[in-house]
Design a protein around this motif. Structure first.
Motif, short mmCIF file in Angstrom:
data_model
loop_
_atom_site.label_atom_id
_atom_site.label_comp_id
_atom_site.label_asym_id
_atom_site.label_seq_id
_atom_site.Cartn_x
_atom_site.Cartn_y
_atom_site.Cartn_z
N ILE A 88 0.86 -1.18 0.00
CA ILE A 88 0.00 0.00 0.00
C ILE A 88 0.90 1.23 0.00
N VAL A 89 0.61 2.21 -0.85
CA VAL A 89 1.40 3.44 -0.86
C VAL A 89 0.62 4.53 -0.11
N LYS A 106 -5.58 4.98 -4.43
CA LYS A 106 -5.84 3.57 -4.11
C LYS A 106 -5.35 3.24 -2.71
N GLY A 107 -4.15 3.66 -2.37
CA GLY A 107 -3.62 3.39 -1.04
C GLY A 107 -4.47 4.02 0.04
N ALA A 108 -4.93 5.26 -0.20
CA ALA A 108 -5.75 5.94 0.80
C ALA A 108 -7.08 5.23 1.02
N LEU A 109 -7.69 4.75 -0.05
CA LEU A 109 -8.96 4.05 0.07
C LEU A 109 -8.79 2.72 0.81
N ILE A 110 -7.68 2.05 0.58
CA ILE A 110 -7.41 0.79 1.29
C ILE A 110 -7.29 1.04 2.79
N VAL A 111 -6.52 2.06 3.16
CA VAL A 111 -6.33 2.35 4.59
C VAL A 111 -7.64 2.78 5.23
N TYR A 112 -8.43 3.57 4.53
CA TYR A 112 -9.74 3.98 5.05
C TYR A 112 -10.63 2.76 5.28
N ALA A 113 -10.70 1.88 4.29
CA ALA A 113 -11.54 0.69 4.42
C ALA A 113 -11.08 -0.18 5.58
N GLU A 138 -9.70 -1.78 -1.55
CA GLU A 138 -9.90 -0.58 -2.37
C GLU A 138 -11.37 -0.45 -2.77
N GLN A 139 -12.00 -1.55 -3.14
CA GLN A 139 -13.41 -1.53 -3.52
C GLN A 139 -14.29 -1.09 -2.35
N VAL A 140 -13.98 -1.62 -1.17
CA VAL A 140 -14.73 -1.21 0.02
C VAL A 140 -14.53 0.28 0.28
N GLY A 141 -13.29 0.74 0.25
CA GLY A 141 -13.00 2.14 0.51
C GLY A 141 -13.63 3.07 -0.49
N ARG A 142 -13.74 2.64 -1.73
CA ARG A 142 -14.35 3.46 -2.77
C ARG A 142 -15.87 3.54 -2.60
N SER A 143 -16.48 2.42 -2.21
CA SER A 143 -17.94 2.34 -2.16
C SER A 143 -18.53 2.85 -0.85
N LEU A 144 -17.81 2.68 0.24
CA LEU A 144 -18.34 3.02 1.56
C LEU A 144 -18.40 4.53 1.76
N LYS A 145 -19.48 5.01 2.33
CA LYS A 145 -19.63 6.42 2.67
C LYS A 145 -19.55 6.58 4.19
#
Length: 459
Positions: free
Chosen positions: A356-357, A388-395, A427-434
């Motif tokens: 993850i970056v 992408k890295g930010a969304l992964i960490v958020y998820a 990444e998919q979770v981080g992108r979709s989740l609000k």
């Protein structure tokens, strides 16, 4: 009817209150700002939207220090969250030295602002495999700045509390000893650590940068804004006072730190393998506390970072799953150089290794940006990787906090064949989740499947 001027003044007053050391005042100010935004008195950008699955945003910043360690602008967690929402960041993250004090406030602010957030910790570690090579801590072989991101909560498990408390206590003892040594050199400008340094912090977690600011203010208090002040700093620092920005400009603070606290300075003591926890032990703590261990990268010019594949191999063997970069210090706009080339190479390597970056600007030194210029020729090609890295960490942060199914969990080990597959899911979770829907994940269990999680989000 209130004038436009008085309305703007009210907003400015509330924004200033976000940096109060009083947490109740910060919360009250943020609530008032959110209410103004809801009434249309403050225009906030819409949440980052997507076209063909690609998020369009003004970028990310997952490495911002708050005033719980040191922020050069004095930002609290609430202030950074508010400004990140105003700037339209897709994801925002705080990172403080040796503490998780900002986490709960930052999470609360993110929910109020409909902002995707995460929180982490930075410290220094000993890397025995590189005991004779400098990596990212200039002049200090074997010593490395190191991070954990995506912590789910500020209260770590009972068995990890001693380690976390030790990071803070060790840092404070180191700072007290440092101040004693520098006091002798800067006499008659001497600090009382409790009165002059800790007063600059909201929770007693002072850093070297707080000490520098305290010395600047103490010198002004004793000598005034006079020729005597300029003569004092010129003599003590061996620098032209005209270039320092007296009485407490950024150049002065950086020069105090460089001349008295870093290698060669009167207050400096060369660290060894007993000065900081080992990387492996730190990574075990981070994972046990629910975070993701992160190796931090400087610019690729040190002996250790020239052996970056070997270095990342060591980091990954002890649990690191991410790489942190600070792009702004690695390129000059419009002037390609070796550091920019190194940045591209290390990001490419991280992608190859499925690391993850994590990207950010720090904001703990004068002149550092709020967010990088992702429209620049140099950084625009890298934004998809950083996003992408930010969304992964958020998820990970949300899943670990709500149901214990984060990136480094045993559940993740069982459900994904490799890091690449895991990255795509998170990444998919981080992108979709609000942010307003995060509670929908409560109730998921260790027997839930990745499909169950995605189904909850879609519903």
């Amino acid at each position: 009817m209130k004038s436009r001027k008085s309305k703007h003044t009210s907003i400015e007053v509330l924004e200033l209150a976000l940096d109060s050391f009083n947490p109740a005042k910060r919360k009250e100010a943020l609530q008032a700002l959110c209410e103004k935004a809801a009434r249309g008195e403050i225009e906030l950008p819409s949440s980052p939207r997507e076209i063909d699955g690609t998020a369009l945003s003004h970028g990310v910043n997952l490495h911002c220090h708050t005033f719980f360690s040191y922020n050069t602008y004095g930002y609290s967690p609430s202030k950074f969250a508010w400004l990140a929402r105003k700037a339209g960041l897709a994801v925002a993250g705080v990172v403080d030295f040796d503490v998780l004090d900002a986490l709960e406030e930052f999470f609360d602010a993110g929910r109020m602002l409909d902002l995707k957030v995460c929180a982490g910790l930075e410290t220094r570690v000993y890397v025995p495999e590189f005991a004779d090579r400098v990596t990212n801590s200039p002049g200090e072989p074997g010593i490395s700045y190191h991070m954990g991101v995506g912590f789910p909560r500020a209260q770590v498990p009972d068995e990890q509390k001693t380690f976390l408390a030790g990071l803070r206590e060790t840092a404070q003892q180191r700072n007290r000893s440092l101040t004693d040594r520098v006091n002798k050199h800067l006499h008659p400008v001497e600090l009382d650590y409790e009165r002059d340094v800790l007063a600059l912090t909201p929770s007693g977690n002072a850093t070297e940068r707080h000490i520098c600011l305290a010395y600047a203010r103490k010198a002004k208090e004793i000598l005034g804004e006079t020729d005597a002040l300029a003569d004092f700093w010129s003599q003590k620092l061996g620098a032209d006072a005209k270039s320092l920005g007296l009485p407490e400009g950024g150049n002065l603070l950086n020069t105090i730190r460089a001349k008295t606290m870093k290698r060669g300075g009167v207050g400096y003591v060369q660290p060894d393998k007993g000065s900081f926890p080992w990387m492996a032990d730190t990574n075990r703590f981070i994972i046990a506390a629910g975070g993701i261990p992160v190796h931090t990268w400087l610019d690729g010019t040190s002996d250790g970072e020239k052996a970056i594949e070997e270095l990342l191999g060591v980091a990954m063997s002890t649990g690191a799953a991410a790489l942190n970069v600070i792009p702004d210090r690695n390129y000059t706009p419009g002037s390609p150089d070796v550091k920019l080339k190194n940045l591209y190479q290390v990001v490419k390597l991280a992608e190859k290794l499925d690391l993850i970056v994590v990207e950010g600007t720090e904001m703990n030194s004068p002149g550092q940006k709020f967010v990088d210029d992702f429209d620049s020729k140099e950084l625009k090609p890298l934004l998809p990787v950083f996003l992408k890295g930010a969304l992964i960490v958020y998820a990970h942060s949300v899943l670990q906090r709500t149901c214990g199914l984060g990136y480094t969990s045993q559940w993740a080990k069982r459900n994904f064949k490799n890091a690449g597959e895991k990255n795509r899911f998170f990444e998919q979770v981080g992108r979709s989740l609000k942010p307003q829907n995060e509670d929908s994940l409560t109730g998921l269990s260790d027997s839930s499947t990745p499909g169950d999680i995605l189904g909850k989000i879609r519903n």
